[in-house]
Write a protein that holds these residues in place. Structure first.
Motif, PDB file in Angstrom:
ATOM      1  N   GLN A 119       0.830  -1.197   0.000  1.00 40.58           N
ATOM      2  CA  GLN A 119       0.000   0.000   0.000  1.00 40.58           C
ATOM      3  C   GLN A 119       0.872   1.257   0.000  1.00 40.58           C
ATOM      4  O   GLN A 119       0.548   2.248  -0.650  1.00 40.58           O
ATOM      5  CB  GLN A 119      -0.950   0.020   1.205  1.00 40.58           C
ATOM      6  CG  GLN A 119      -2.044  -1.013   1.127  1.00 40.58           C
ATOM      7  CD  GLN A 119      -1.632  -2.360   1.728  1.00 40.58           C
ATOM      8  OE1 GLN A 119      -0.462  -2.659   1.909  1.00 40.58           O
ATOM      9  NE2 GLN A 119      -2.616  -3.185   2.019  1.00 40.58           N
ATOM     10  N   ALA A 120       1.971   1.220   0.740  1.00 48.99           N
ATOM     11  CA  ALA A 120       2.889   2.361   0.773  1.00 48.99           C
ATOM     12  C   ALA A 120       3.496   2.585  -0.610  1.00 48.99           C
ATOM     13  O   ALA A 120       3.656   3.728  -1.041  1.00 48.99           O
ATOM     14  CB  ALA A 120       3.988   2.124   1.804  1.00 48.99           C
ATOM     15  N   GLU A 121       3.804   1.501  -1.308  1.00 44.91           N
ATOM     16  CA  GLU A 121       4.337   1.628  -2.660  1.00 44.91           C
ATOM     17  C   GLU A 121       3.290   2.222  -3.605  1.00 44.91           C
ATOM     18  O   GLU A 121       3.629   2.946  -4.544  1.00 44.91           O
ATOM     19  CB  GLU A 121       4.827   0.274  -3.166  1.00 44.91           C
ATOM     20  CG  GLU A 121       6.099  -0.173  -2.468  1.00 44.91           C
ATOM     21  CD  GLU A 121       6.510  -1.610  -2.782  1.00 44.91           C
ATOM     22  OE1 GLU A 121       5.698  -2.364  -3.368  1.00 44.91           O
ATOM     23  OE2 GLU A 121       7.645  -1.971  -2.442  1.00 44.91           O
ATOM     24  N   GLY A 122       2.018   1.931  -3.349  1.00 42.10           N
ATOM     25  CA  GLY A 122       0.946   2.552  -4.120  1.00 42.10           C
ATOM     26  C   GLY A 122       0.922   4.062  -3.912  1.00 42.10           C
ATOM     27  O   GLY A 122       0.734   4.826  -4.869  1.00 42.10           O
ATOM     28  N   ASN A 123       1.121   4.487  -2.662  1.00 37.39           N
ATOM     29  CA  ASN A 123       1.188   5.921  -2.387  1.00 37.39           C
ATOM     30  C   ASN A 123       2.402   6.547  -3.062  1.00 37.39           C
ATOM     31  O   ASN A 123       2.326   7.663  -3.567  1.00 37.39           O
ATOM     32  CB  ASN A 123       1.239   6.181  -0.878  1.00 37.39           C
ATOM     33  CG  ASN A 123      -0.119   6.141  -0.225  1.00 37.39           C
ATOM     34  OD1 ASN A 123      -0.983   5.365  -0.621  1.00 37.39           O
ATOM     35  ND2 ASN A 123      -0.312   6.958   0.784  1.00 37.39           N
ATOM     36  N   LEU A 124       3.524   5.823  -3.076  1.00 37.63           N
ATOM     37  CA  LEU A 124       4.726   6.329  -3.734  1.00 37.63           C
ATOM     38  C   LEU A 124       4.480   6.507  -5.234  1.00 37.63           C
ATOM     39  O   LEU A 124       4.852   7.530  -5.809  1.00 37.63           O
ATOM     40  CB  LEU A 124       5.909   5.389  -3.482  1.00 37.63           C
ATOM     41  CG  LEU A 124       7.233   5.794  -4.119  1.00 37.63           C
ATOM     42  CD1 LEU A 124       7.679   7.162  -3.623  1.00 37.63           C
ATOM     43  CD2 LEU A 124       8.300   4.737  -3.837  1.00 37.63           C
ATOM     44  N   ALA A 125       3.828   5.533  -5.845  1.00 32.15           N
ATOM     45  CA  ALA A 125       3.512   5.640  -7.272  1.00 32.15           C
ATOM     46  C   ALA A 125       2.597   6.836  -7.540  1.00 32.15           C
ATOM     47  O   ALA A 125       2.783   7.570  -8.517  1.00 32.15           O
ATOM     48  CB  ALA A 125       2.869   4.343  -7.767  1.00 32.15           C
ATOM     49  N   LYS A 126       1.631   7.038  -6.658  1.00 31.45           N
ATOM     50  CA  LYS A 126       0.715   8.183  -6.796  1.00 31.45           C
ATOM     51  C   LYS A 126       1.489   9.494  -6.683  1.00 31.45           C
ATOM     52  O   LYS A 126       1.286  10.419  -7.476  1.00 31.45           O
ATOM     53  CB  LYS A 126      -0.368   8.105  -5.718  1.00 31.45           C
ATOM     54  CG  LYS A 126      -1.412   9.185  -5.799  1.00 31.45           C
ATOM     55  CD  LYS A 126      -2.481   8.973  -4.730  1.00 31.45           C
ATOM     56  CE  LYS A 126      -3.540  10.047  -4.764  1.00 31.45           C
ATOM     57  NZ  LYS A 126      -4.564   9.837  -3.721  1.00 31.45           N
ATOM     58  N   LEU A 127       2.386   9.569  -5.708  1.00 31.81           N
ATOM     59  CA  LEU A 127       3.200  10.776  -5.540  1.00 31.81           C
ATOM     60  C   LEU A 127       4.059  11.035  -6.767  1.00 31.81           C
ATOM     61  O   LEU A 127       4.156  12.164  -7.247  1.00 31.81           O
ATOM     62  CB  LEU A 127       4.118  10.637  -4.326  1.00 31.81           C
ATOM     63  CG  LEU A 127       3.577  11.039  -2.983  1.00 31.81           C
ATOM     64  CD1 LEU A 127       4.573  10.698  -1.890  1.00 31.81           C
ATOM     65  CD2 LEU A 127       3.246  12.507  -2.933  1.00 31.81           C
ATOM     66  N   GLN A 128       4.699   9.984  -7.268  1.00 27.63           N
ATOM     67  CA  GLN A 128       5.576  10.141  -8.425  1.00 27.63           C
ATOM     68  C   GLN A 128       4.801  10.572  -9.661  1.00 27.63           C
ATOM     69  O   GLN A 128       5.324  11.312 -10.487  1.00 27.63           O
ATOM     70  CB  GLN A 128       6.352   8.849  -8.672  1.00 27.63           C
ATOM     71  CG  GLN A 128       7.399   8.605  -7.604  1.00 27.63           C
ATOM     72  CD  GLN A 128       8.082   7.252  -7.724  1.00 27.63           C
ATOM     73  OE1 GLN A 128       7.541   6.318  -8.308  1.00 27.63           O
ATOM     74  NE2 GLN A 128       9.261   7.142  -7.144  1.00 27.63           N
ATOM     75  N   SER A 129       3.556  10.132  -9.773  1.00 27.02           N
ATOM     76  CA  SER A 129       2.754  10.571 -10.913  1.00 27.02           C
ATOM     77  C   SER A 129       2.325  12.033 -10.760  1.00 27.02           C
ATOM     78  O   SER A 129       2.109  12.727 -11.743  1.00 27.02           O
ATOM     79  CB  SER A 129       1.523   9.680 -11.090  1.00 27.02           C
ATOM     80  OG  SER A 129       0.576   9.922 -10.081  1.00 27.02           O
ATOM     81  N   MET A 130       2.209  12.496  -9.529  1.00 26.55           N
ATOM     82  CA  MET A 130       1.785  13.871  -9.280  1.00 26.55           C
ATOM     83  C   MET A 130       2.936  14.867  -9.345  1.00 26.55           C
ATOM     84  O   MET A 130       2.776  15.967  -9.855  1.00 26.55           O
ATOM     85  CB  MET A 130       1.108  13.976  -7.904  1.00 26.55           C
ATOM     86  CG  MET A 130      -0.214  13.257  -7.812  1.00 26.55           C
ATOM     87  SD  MET A 130      -0.852  13.205  -6.129  1.00 26.55           S
ATOM     88  CE  MET A 130      -1.407  14.897  -5.926  1.00 26.55           C
ATOM     89  N   CYS A 131       4.091  14.490  -8.786  1.00 26.97           N
ATOM     90  CA  CYS A 131       5.176  15.476  -8.673  1.00 26.97           C
ATOM     91  C   CYS A 131       6.506  14.993  -9.231  1.00 26.97           C
ATOM     92  O   CYS A 131       7.499  15.693  -9.132  1.00 26.97           O
ATOM     93  CB  CYS A 131       5.342  15.906  -7.216  1.00 26.97           C
ATOM     94  SG  CYS A 131       5.944  14.615  -6.119  1.00 26.97           S
TER      95      CYS A 131
END
Length: 169
Positions: A119-131
């Protein structure tokens, strides 16, 4: 026929009032809440987690829409080792500000510390797509994921149960 003008007026009123919330200005921080948040940060930096919690909760009482107060409460919860509660606060912050990078990163960090690495890696992927990969929030979350989960805290009763059979031998 007699009700057509009234029905048209009511439907116009409903349409206008329903769409007015979409054009609202962003939340402005209450000065008293900002002062309480600053005071809470000082207490947190000094290691007084209870005082920090009190100040941040007071800031929420003054300004219930304060995203920053939720973020600060989440940080205090993480400092206390209460990652589940921190995740709840980070999600509250994201409800108020869905694009808040600190809330997404913090939630991912709390998940990683709790052991929910996927789940944390999912948040990391979301962050990387945003910024992108160069933003500070993504880098911080990546380092927390790399460290892995925090050690499990064992209750005193469980420790005594483990020690008791060893004492019999």
């Amino acid at each position: 026929m007699r009700y057509t003008p009234i029905a048209a007026a009511i439907s116009l009123f409903v349409a206008v009032s329903a769409s007015s919330s979409f054009g609202q200005a962003p939340h402005t921080v209450n000065p008293q809440a900002a002062e309480l948040i600053a005071s809470g940060r000082t207490a947190l930096a000094a290691g007084d987690l209870d005082a920090a919690t009190d100040r941040f909760e007071a800031a929420l009482a003054v300004d219930p829409a304060s995203t920053q107060a939720y973020l600060e409460l989440a940080e205090v919860s993480r400092a206390k080792g209460m990652q589940g509660q921190a995740i709840k606060y980070y999600r509250e912050a994201q409800e108020r500000d869905p694009g808040n990078l600190a809330a997404i990163s913090g939630e991912g960090a709390a998940m990683a510390e709790k052991g929910a690495v996927k789940q944390a890696e999912g948040n990391l992927a979301k962050l990387q797509s945003m910024c992108g990969t160069n933003c500070a929030e993504a880098a911080e979350l990546a380092s927390v994921i790399a460290r892995g989960p925090l050690p499990k805290v064992q209750s005193a009763e469980a420790s005594a149960a483990v020690a008791e059979p060893a004492a019999r031998n």
